[in-house]
Design a protein around this motif. Sequence first.
Motif, mmCIF file in Angstrom:
data_model
loop_
_atom_site.group_PDB
_atom_site.id
_atom_site.type_symbol
_atom_site.label_atom_id
_atom_site.label_comp_id
_atom_site.label_asym_id
_atom_site.label_seq_id
_atom_site.Cartn_x
_atom_site.Cartn_y
_atom_site.Cartn_z
ATOM 1 N N ASP A 33 31.395 -39.536 -36.296
ATOM 2 C CA ASP A 33 32.366 -38.661 -35.632
ATOM 3 C C ASP A 33 32.288 -37.234 -36.161
ATOM 4 O OD1 ASP A 33 33.285 -40.681 -33.974
ATOM 5 O OD2 ASP A 33 34.941 -41.221 -35.302
ATOM 6 N N MET A 34 32.148 -37.084 -37.473
ATOM 7 C CA MET A 34 32.042 -35.751 -38.056
ATOM 8 C C MET A 34 30.763 -35.068 -37.568
ATOM 9 S SD MET A 34 31.552 -34.432 -41.979
ATOM 10 C CE MET A 34 29.866 -35.001 -41.996
ATOM 11 N N ILE A 35 29.663 -35.793 -37.537
ATOM 12 C CA ILE A 35 28.389 -35.232 -37.100
ATOM 13 C C ILE A 35 28.491 -34.771 -35.645
ATOM 14 C CG2 ILE A 35 25.959 -35.751 -36.650
ATOM 15 C CD1 ILE A 35 26.193 -37.794 -39.032
ATOM 16 N N LYS A 36 29.087 -35.597 -34.787
ATOM 17 C CA LYS A 36 29.257 -35.222 -33.380
ATOM 18 C C LYS A 36 30.083 -33.945 -33.252
ATOM 19 C CE LYS A 36 30.950 -38.950 -31.473
ATOM 20 N NZ LYS A 36 31.315 -40.082 -30.600
ATOM 21 N N THR A 37 31.125 -33.839 -34.046
ATOM 22 C CA THR A 37 31.972 -32.650 -34.002
ATOM 23 C C THR A 37 31.186 -31.406 -34.408
ATOM 24 O OG1 THR A 37 33.957 -33.945 -34.452
ATOM 25 C CG2 THR A 37 34.081 -31.583 -34.906
ATOM 26 N N VAL A 38 30.454 -31.510 -35.503
ATOM 27 C CA VAL A 38 29.643 -30.368 -35.957
ATOM 28 C C VAL A 38 28.643 -29.985 -34.869
ATOM 29 C CG1 VAL A 38 27.892 -29.617 -37.614
ATOM 30 C CG2 VAL A 38 29.927 -30.835 -38.422
ATOM 31 N N LYS A 39 27.918 -30.959 -34.346
ATOM 32 C CA LYS A 39 26.889 -30.700 -33.331
ATOM 33 C C LYS A 39 27.494 -30.027 -32.098
ATOM 34 C CE LYS A 39 22.861 -31.085 -31.316
ATOM 35 N NZ LYS A 39 21.969 -29.960 -31.481
ATOM 36 N N SER A 40 28.703 -30.411 -31.730
ATOM 37 C CA SER A 40 29.330 -29.842 -30.532
ATOM 38 C C SER A 40 29.781 -28.393 -30.723
ATOM 39 C CB SER A 40 30.532 -30.700 -30.107
ATOM 40 O OG SER A 40 31.616 -30.531 -31.005
ATOM 41 N N VAL A 46 21.114 -30.025 -36.127
ATOM 42 C CA VAL A 46 21.990 -30.712 -37.078
ATOM 43 C C VAL A 46 21.287 -31.967 -37.590
ATOM 44 C CG1 VAL A 46 24.193 -31.927 -37.347
ATOM 45 C CG2 VAL A 46 24.082 -29.827 -35.989
ATOM 46 N N ILE A 47 21.297 -32.117 -38.915
ATOM 47 C CA ILE A 47 20.756 -33.307 -39.568
ATOM 48 C C ILE A 47 21.937 -34.211 -39.893
ATOM 49 C CG2 ILE A 47 19.467 -34.206 -41.550
ATOM 50 C CD1 ILE A 47 18.321 -31.311 -41.848
ATOM 51 N N GLY A 48 21.847 -35.480 -39.536
ATOM 52 C CA GLY A 48 22.924 -36.421 -39.810
ATOM 53 C C GLY A 48 22.581 -37.354 -40.956
ATOM 54 N N ALA A 49 23.580 -37.669 -41.753
ATOM 55 C CA ALA A 49 23.429 -38.599 -42.872
ATOM 56 C C ALA A 49 24.604 -39.570 -42.852
ATOM 57 C CB ALA A 49 23.386 -37.830 -44.193
ATOM 58 N N GLY A 50 24.612 -40.487 -43.791
ATOM 59 C CA GLY A 50 25.739 -41.404 -43.912
ATOM 60 C C GLY A 50 25.461 -42.785 -43.387
ATOM 61 N N GLU A 51 24.604 -43.507 -44.060
ATOM 62 C CA GLU A 51 24.265 -44.884 -43.695
ATOM 63 C C GLU A 51 23.757 -44.995 -42.259
ATOM 64 O OE1 GLU A 51 26.642 -48.106 -45.060
ATOM 65 O OE2 GLU A 51 27.477 -46.930 -46.692
ATOM 66 N N ILE A 57 21.256 -47.535 -34.096
ATOM 67 C CA ILE A 57 22.347 -46.562 -34.163
ATOM 68 C C ILE A 57 21.774 -45.150 -34.223
ATOM 69 C CG2 ILE A 57 24.254 -45.677 -35.562
ATOM 70 C CD1 ILE A 57 24.786 -48.602 -36.409
ATOM 71 N N ALA A 58 20.796 -44.936 -35.088
ATOM 72 C CA ALA A 58 20.197 -43.608 -35.236
ATOM 73 C C ALA A 58 19.565 -43.151 -33.927
ATOM 74 C CB ALA A 58 19.174 -43.623 -36.366
ATOM 75 N N ALA A 59 18.824 -44.032 -33.271
ATOM 76 C CA ALA A 59 18.186 -43.679 -31.998
ATOM 77 C C ALA A 59 19.229 -43.357 -30.939
ATOM 78 C CB ALA A 59 17.279 -44.817 -31.530
ATOM 79 N N ASP A 60 20.308 -44.114 -30.908
ATOM 80 C CA ASP A 60 21.388 -43.861 -29.954
ATOM 81 C C ASP A 60 21.990 -42.477 -30.170
ATOM 82 O OD1 ASP A 60 23.233 -44.850 -27.840
ATOM 83 O OD2 ASP A 60 24.737 -44.680 -29.441
ATOM 84 N N MET A 61 22.193 -42.113 -31.417
ATOM 85 C CA MET A 61 22.763 -40.801 -31.728
ATOM 86 C C MET A 61 21.839 -39.672 -31.284
ATOM 87 S SD MET A 61 24.453 -41.589 -35.459
ATOM 88 C CE MET A 61 25.068 -39.917 -35.716
ATOM 89 N N VAL A 62 20.540 -39.841 -31.518
ATOM 90 C CA VAL A 62 19.572 -38.811 -31.107
ATOM 91 C C VAL A 62 19.499 -38.744 -29.584
ATOM 92 C CG1 VAL A 62 17.140 -38.129 -31.149
ATOM 93 C CG2 VAL A 62 18.241 -38.968 -33.245
ATOM 94 N N GLU A 63 19.416 -39.908 -28.935
ATOM 95 C CA GLU A 63 19.326 -39.945 -27.475
ATOM 96 C C GLU A 63 20.541 -39.316 -26.808
ATOM 97 O OE1 GLU A 63 18.628 -44.062 -26.520
ATOM 98 O OE2 GLU A 63 16.630 -44.020 -27.409
ATOM 99 N N LYS A 64 21.712 -39.475 -27.393
ATOM 100 C CA LYS A 64 22.940 -38.910 -26.826
ATOM 101 C C LYS A 64 23.147 -37.444 -27.204
ATOM 102 C CE LYS A 64 25.485 -43.204 -26.363
ATOM 103 N NZ LYS A 64 26.574 -44.055 -26.872
ATOM 104 N N GLY A 65 22.240 -36.892 -27.999
ATOM 105 C CA GLY A 65 22.363 -35.491 -28.395
ATOM 106 C C GLY A 65 23.435 -35.235 -29.430
ATOM 107 N N GLU A 66 23.842 -36.290 -30.139
ATOM 108 C CA GLU A 66 24.876 -36.146 -31.172
ATOM 109 C C GLU A 66 24.314 -35.535 -32.449
ATOM 110 O OE1 GLU A 66 26.603 -40.001 -31.825
ATOM 111 O OE2 GLU A 66 27.085 -40.246 -29.705
#
Length: 93
Positions: A33-40, A46-51, A57-66
């Motif tokens: 959620d924090m990563i999505k907020t920053v990206k928006s 934006v580089i995402g971390a946190g398990e 999950i990681a692919a979904d986040m990249v595909e959705k542009g999060e």
Amino acid sequence: MAEKLVEAGIDILDTSSGMLPPLVLEGPAMLRDMIKTVKSRVDVPVIGAGELEDIEIAADMVEKGEVDFIALGRAVLSQPNFIEGLLEKIKAY
């Protein structure tokens, strides 16, 4: 803070929990959620971390542009063959 960093000239942001004690947030993708907020709110990568070791999950986040990139620091350091295992999962994907 992210917006101010970009205004100051930062050209990429690496999001992390920083100094939070372990187990305060639950994973996987505990910072999604924090990563999505920053990206928006910024127009730099934006580089995402946190398990984010779970490739689905990681692919979904990249595909959705999060997020633009996924950080895997702890996973790679704690599991010597992490990348090989990840590549096997990708082949099966």
